[in-house]
Design an enzyme around this catalytic site. Sequence first.
Site, mmCIF file in Angstrom:
data_model
loop_
_atom_site.group_PDB
_atom_site.id
_atom_site.type_symbol
_atom_site.label_atom_id
_atom_site.label_comp_id
_atom_site.label_asym_id
_atom_site.label_seq_id
_atom_site.Cartn_x
_atom_site.Cartn_y
_atom_site.Cartn_z
ATOM 1 N N ASP A 1 0.544 -1.181 -0.058
ATOM 2 C CA ASP A 1 0.051 0.403 0.112
ATOM 3 C C ASP A 1 0.771 0.944 0.020
ATOM 4 O OD1 ASP A 1 -2.661 1.333 0.058
ATOM 5 O OD2 ASP A 1 -2.686 1.582 2.600
ATOM 6 N N GLY B 1 -7.996 8.026 7.993
ATOM 7 C CA GLY B 1 -8.085 7.836 9.149
ATOM 8 C C GLY B 1 -9.541 8.952 9.559
ATOM 9 N N SER C 1 -11.968 3.936 6.157
ATOM 10 C CA SER C 1 -13.130 3.921 7.608
ATOM 11 C C SER C 1 -13.628 4.708 7.808
ATOM 12 C CB SER C 1 -11.588 4.060 8.347
ATOM 13 O OG SER C 1 -10.882 3.138 8.497
ATOM 14 N N ASN D 1 -10.235 0.269 0.386
ATOM 15 C CA ASN D 1 -8.538 0.331 1.737
ATOM 16 C C ASN D 1 -9.973 0.394 2.745
ATOM 17 O OD1 ASN D 1 -7.376 -0.372 -0.954
ATOM 18 N ND2 ASN D 1 -5.776 1.615 -0.134
HETATM 19 P P1 13P Z 1 -8.128 4.665 6.817
HETATM 20 O O1 13P Z 1 -7.187 4.395 7.634
HETATM 21 O O2 13P Z 1 -9.197 5.814 6.604
HETATM 22 O O3 13P Z 1 -8.946 2.981 6.157
HETATM 23 O O4 13P Z 1 -7.842 4.801 5.210
HETATM 24 C C1 13P Z 1 -6.859 3.329 4.763
HETATM 25 C C2 13P Z 1 -6.836 3.335 3.562
HETATM 26 O O5 13P Z 1 -7.206 4.215 2.568
HETATM 27 C C3 13P Z 1 -5.046 2.804 3.318
HETATM 28 O O6 13P Z 1 -4.252 3.012 1.449
#
Ligand code: 13P
Length: 294
Positions: free
Chosen positions: A82, A179, A211, A230
């Site tokens: 990632d 985040g 998230s 993600n």
């Molecule tokens: P979040 O922490 O907001 O779920 O984002 C994860 C992400 O996009 C990792 O690439």
Amino acid sequence: MLVSMKAILDDANKNNYGVMAMNSINIEMVRGGIMAAEEEHSPIIIQFGPGQMKNHAHMEEMLPLVKELAARVHVPVALNLDHGSDFHVLTDCINAGFTNVMFDGSSLPYEENVRRSAMISALAHGMGCSVEGELGHVGQAAASDDTDVDLYTNPDQAADFVNRTGVDALAVAIGTAHGAYPKGKIPKLDFERLRLLKETLKMPLVLHGGSGSGEENLKQAVAGGINKINVATDAFEAAKKGMLDALKEDPGMDYLHLCMAAEESVKQFVKAYMKVIGSSGRYIYGEAVSTSRE
Ligand code: 13P
């Protein structure tokens, strides 16, 4: 089975569903995620960020773990780097057998993002590893980047980017951010832009910052053409909550049982997520997905 991320996302693109890409940092998260996939008959993508690998989830230790668990289940599992940006980290992951790498050049000037993404694509494809690029920039929820439309992906530029780089999937900025959002906030997604992007590109599209996006947004994003979502913050929270709830019930609980509680909590979280984004039940009859990395 460990497969190319491209194989997973091409099927999701063809059949209009989303696949969870979960950032993981330890055995509890990796096993919780992969066992959730097995129980849900769903594909899953396990991913590690460069910082996560540097600080805790070392590649040399996590890679055999993912390979072993993937070989034990009957659903497709992909292993993704990632937000790769460092050339050495990217090539190390390609060499080691990651089945996808993301090259994140989204903070670079456009031409430089094209140049580096094309180079990584050529390298990775030569090794049978697929590639995710990013255009526009998915920023940080804490900085309210989700509302900055200047960072959103331009569909015409995206078509040029994909043509010139050969990436297999594209992360797009349409109103999410990485985040936790401020308490009570649900991001507003630009679904019209997503519609244009899908109509123009017709390829697997990726939503970063899954998230806290809210169930309705996720469902609508998948219906509009998002195929990979993600999730990091919410997955880490699920692991933490498993431990905290167990401690609340039994403050003297030993570490072994706390780790087991974390894993179970991750598994239930992932299973529920898979139902929302439509990946549950996709591999009951072992639908043909390449078992090679191509
Ligand atoms: P979040 O922490 O907001 O779920 O984002 C994860 C992400 O996009 C990792 O690439």
